[in-house]
Design a protein around this motif. Structure first.
Motif, PDB file in Angstrom:
ATOM      1  N   SER A  55      50.584  92.183  45.283  1.00  0.00           N
ATOM      2  CA  SER A  55      49.793  91.018  44.863  1.00  0.00           C
ATOM      3  C   SER A  55      50.618  89.731  44.874  1.00  0.00           C
ATOM      4  O   SER A  55      50.108  88.670  45.232  1.00  0.00           O
ATOM      5  CB  SER A  55      49.159  91.268  43.497  1.00  0.00           C
ATOM      6  N   ASN A  56      51.890  89.836  44.515  1.00  0.00           N
ATOM      7  CA  ASN A  56      52.744  88.643  44.535  1.00  0.00           C
ATOM      8  C   ASN A  56      52.879  88.090  45.967  1.00  0.00           C
ATOM      9  O   ASN A  56      52.666  86.906  46.215  1.00  0.00           O
ATOM     10  CB  ASN A  56      54.130  88.981  43.973  1.00  0.00           C
ATOM     11  N   GLU A  57      53.175  88.988  46.864  1.00  0.00           N
ATOM     12  CA  GLU A  57      53.341  88.628  48.273  1.00  0.00           C
ATOM     13  C   GLU A  57      52.078  87.967  48.840  1.00  0.00           C
ATOM     14  O   GLU A  57      52.144  86.999  49.597  1.00  0.00           O
ATOM     15  CB  GLU A  57      53.671  89.935  49.010  1.00  0.00           C
ATOM     16  N   VAL A  58      50.925  88.475  48.446  1.00  0.00           N
ATOM     17  CA  VAL A  58      49.655  87.922  48.937  1.00  0.00           C
ATOM     18  C   VAL A  58      49.410  86.531  48.352  1.00  0.00           C
ATOM     19  O   VAL A  58      49.060  85.592  49.063  1.00  0.00           O
ATOM     20  CB  VAL A  58      48.482  88.854  48.565  1.00  0.00           C
ATOM     21  N   LEU A  59      49.622  86.414  47.057  1.00  0.00           N
ATOM     22  CA  LEU A  59      49.244  85.172  46.377  1.00  0.00           C
ATOM     23  C   LEU A  59      50.223  84.021  46.572  1.00  0.00           C
ATOM     24  O   LEU A  59      49.844  82.858  46.454  1.00  0.00           O
ATOM     25  CB  LEU A  59      49.056  85.425  44.883  1.00  0.00           C
ATOM     26  N   GLU A  60      51.473  84.346  46.887  1.00  0.00           N
ATOM     27  CA  GLU A  60      52.443  83.251  47.013  1.00  0.00           C
ATOM     28  C   GLU A  60      52.115  82.347  48.199  1.00  0.00           C
ATOM     29  O   GLU A  60      52.559  81.206  48.263  1.00  0.00           O
ATOM     30  CB  GLU A  60      53.884  83.780  47.094  1.00  0.00           C
ATOM     31  N   LYS A  61      51.301  82.853  49.120  1.00  0.00           N
ATOM     32  CA  LYS A  61      50.859  82.018  50.241  1.00  0.00           C
ATOM     33  C   LYS A  61      49.921  80.911  49.757  1.00  0.00           C
ATOM     34  O   LYS A  61      49.783  79.885  50.399  1.00  0.00           O
ATOM     35  CB  LYS A  61      50.151  82.870  51.288  1.00  0.00           C
ATOM     36  N   TYR A  62      49.250  81.151  48.667  1.00  0.00           N
ATOM     37  CA  TYR A  62      48.337  80.150  48.102  1.00  0.00           C
ATOM     38  C   TYR A  62      49.030  79.327  47.010  1.00  0.00           C
ATOM     39  O   TYR A  62      48.781  78.143  46.885  1.00  0.00           O
ATOM     40  CB  TYR A  62      47.118  80.826  47.476  1.00  0.00           C
ATOM     41  N   PHE A  63      49.812  80.016  46.219  1.00  0.00           N
ATOM     42  CA  PHE A  63      50.417  79.374  45.046  1.00  0.00           C
ATOM     43  C   PHE A  63      51.904  79.718  44.975  1.00  0.00           C
ATOM     44  O   PHE A  63      52.259  80.822  44.540  1.00  0.00           O
ATOM     45  CB  PHE A  63      49.734  79.864  43.755  1.00  0.00           C
ATOM     46  N   LYS A  64      52.742  78.792  45.378  1.00  0.00           N
ATOM     47  CA  LYS A  64      54.201  79.051  45.371  1.00  0.00           C
ATOM     48  C   LYS A  64      54.729  79.277  43.957  1.00  0.00           C
ATOM     49  O   LYS A  64      55.681  80.022  43.737  1.00  0.00           O
ATOM     50  CB  LYS A  64      54.939  77.859  45.990  1.00  0.00           C
ATOM     51  N   GLU A  65      54.073  78.624  42.984  1.00  0.00           N
ATOM     52  CA  GLU A  65      54.554  78.656  41.600  1.00  0.00           C
ATOM     53  C   GLU A  65      54.639  80.062  41.023  1.00  0.00           C
ATOM     54  O   GLU A  65      55.392  80.315  40.079  1.00  0.00           O
ATOM     55  CB  GLU A  65      53.624  77.846  40.677  1.00  0.00           C
ATOM     56  N   ILE A  66      53.837  80.973  41.561  1.00  0.00           N
ATOM     57  CA  ILE A  66      53.723  82.271  40.885  1.00  0.00           C
ATOM     58  C   ILE A  66      55.016  83.071  40.893  1.00  0.00           C
ATOM     59  O   ILE A  66      55.207  83.952  40.069  1.00  0.00           O
ATOM     60  CB  ILE A  66      52.591  83.150  41.470  1.00  0.00           C
TER      61      ILE A  66
END
Lengths: 124, 368
Positions: free
Chosen positions: B155-166
């Motif tokens: 999930s981190n790998e997927v979402l960091e494309k949208y939100f770098k902050e995570i």
């Protein structure tokens, strides 16, 4: 061609010489969701029409499967012990649950044929 | 049987239908039970890759106004006064008898305290707030936002494309961010025991976001069947099933949510009862049982000791696809829990033996 009949409880009954195979319909398996376990009946037991024969545990609920016709269990689909998911992938062929010896074949006359069952499903 | 009263739908109802969802009713909402892939695969994939769940049925609220923190602090056993900015805590709302009215997530944000409460308890929680919070505190239901949960090791790998902050946030922490010109709030949390995120996003952007997420081959849609399996595997409670107004957080094994200081000061609703319960020991406690048979104990199955004496009851159970065995949780009397580890669970008038297993059944993989 083998004669196949259906019940309002979404079971199918397939006539094969003096025996019938019983399973649940594709419609029923979709309603149940993933099947994880089937409690099979003991071979040799007699069941009257409407009696509980087996239980299908799906991820959603446990569902009793009733005898669509009266008879004696002569074989159960042992493959279901290891691969209950066959009910989901192939409910109306390899997903048969038990095989029954029946003496009164006129019982089958009271069940629905394929087209009657299709309309029954779409009406409900 | 068809029910006459209208059932609520989330903004993603049509989206779910397009992707082959079979629906069930849950807390007056029509929610996806599973998609074409089925609950078992959805549960396995969630622990191997990433799954996305629509959890917009849950109540999102914002509490603002003077002393919002100290006011809410009186209602829950957790220490809300000291909650840091962008930090979340899991807590419970209790009645005078120490029974659980709801379990909820409270997050401290710049503009107030945000809450995620159970769908079925929404109205009751609002009533309690209206009654107990000072009139200077305003409780607003955030109906304009959907809630999406992305769970699993990828999930981190997927979402960091949208939100770098995570990448910077850890478990039970969150951050404000932006997507497609709108504000979203991301928290690193979930209901599966896996690393994951929950994103509060305006309703008019949620469908596009979901489409974009599942374009990614590592992301799969998962329904409420998988959600239930995953939370049982993770040993997490479902309100209304494992916990309710007749069960205290001590009995439910949720004593860790209680602030020791607040308990000593008796400074929250239900604290007197809980203090006594801790002193004398709870009469029953929540336990996990793993079975040898594939039969599934479900809510209401009775638990017996080996002398065939009824000692408890099952509150949740499932076949765990990730452990390939049936598991359940429930409550048994405390004396029994200490005495032995093999119990009998009654399913369809037959007894099946099971062993007490420390929960979670599958270890949590939170990024702490």
């Amino acid at each position: 061609m083998k004669q196949i009949k259906f019940t309002k409880e979404h079971e199918w009954v397939k006539l094969d010489n003096e025996h019938v195979y019983v399973g649940i319909t594709d419609f029923a398996q979709k309603q149940l969701g993933d099947v994880v376990f089937i409690q099979l009946p003991d071979i040799g037991l007699d069941f009257k029409i409407g009696e509980e024969v087996a239980v299908i545990e799906s991820v959603k609920a446990a569902s009793e499967i009733y005898a669509p016709v009266s008879g004696r269990i002569i074989e159960v689909n042992e493959i279901l012990n290891d691969s209950p998911d066959i009910i989901n992938s192939d409910a109306e062929e390899n997903g048969w649950i038990w095989k029954m010896a029946i003496s009164d074949f006129s019982q089958l006359d009271n069940l629905m044929d394929k087209s009657e069952y299709s309309s029954f499903v779409s009406e409900n | 049987m068809k029910k006459e009263e209208p059932t609520n739908k989330t903004k993603l109802f049509d989206f779910h239908a397009v992707y082959g969802a079979r629906f069930i009713e849950f807390a007056d909402y029509l929610v996806p039970l599973a998609y074409g892939t089925g609950t078992i695969k959805e549960s396995i994939v969630s622990r191997q890759s990433a799954s996305v769940f629509d959890v917009s049925h849950m109540g999102q609220m914002l509490i603002t106004g003077d002393n919002a923190s100290s006011e809410l602090d009186k209602l829950v056993p957790s220490n809300i006064n000291s909650l840091e900015l962008n930090k979340s805590c899991y807590s419970v709302l209790l009645n005078q008898d120490g029974g659980i009215i709801d379990d909820l997530i409270i997050t401290k944000k710049i503009n107030g305290l945000s809450l995620v409460v159970n769908a079925a308890q929404k109205a009751q929680v609002i009533d309690i707030f209206n009654e107990k919070l000072s009139s200077k505190v305003i409780c607003k239901v955030l109906d304009n936002n959907s809630l999406i949960s992305i769970q699993g090791p990828k999930s981190n790998e997927v979402l960091e494309k949208y939100f770098k902050e995570i990448n910077k946030i850890k478990f039970m922490r969150g951050c404000e961010s932006e997507l497609d010109g709108v504000n979203v709030y991301i928290s690193r949390s979930g209901y599966t025991g896996e690393d994951g995120f929950e994103i509060s996003i305006p309703n008019n952007k949620v469908e596009n976001f979901m489409e974009s997420l599942i374009d990614n081959s590592t992301v799969n849609l998962a329904g409420f069947g998988a959600r239930d399996v995953l939370r049982i595997e993770a040993g997490l409670c479902l309100y209304g099933q494992d916990i309710n107004t007749n069960i205290s957080p001590i009995e439910a094994g949720l004593g860790w949510v209680i602030s020791k200081k607040k308990l000593n000061d008796l400074s929250f609703i239900g604290s007197t009862v809980l203090k006594n319960q801790i002193k004398s020991g709870p009469k029953m406690r929540r336990i996990g049982i793993a079975l040898n048979d594939k039969v599934i104990p479900r809510n209401g199955s009775n638990i017996f000791n080996l002398k065939n004496k009824k000692v408890g009851f099952v509150t949740s159970g499932c076949f765990s696809p990730n452990l390939s065995r049936s598991i359940c949780m429930g409550f048994i009397s405390s004396s029994e829990a200490l005495d032995q580890e093999i119990f009998l669970v009654e399913v369809r008038n037959k007894m099946f033996d099971g062993k007490i297993v420390k929960m979670p059944f599958i270890p949590h993989k939170y990024k702490k």
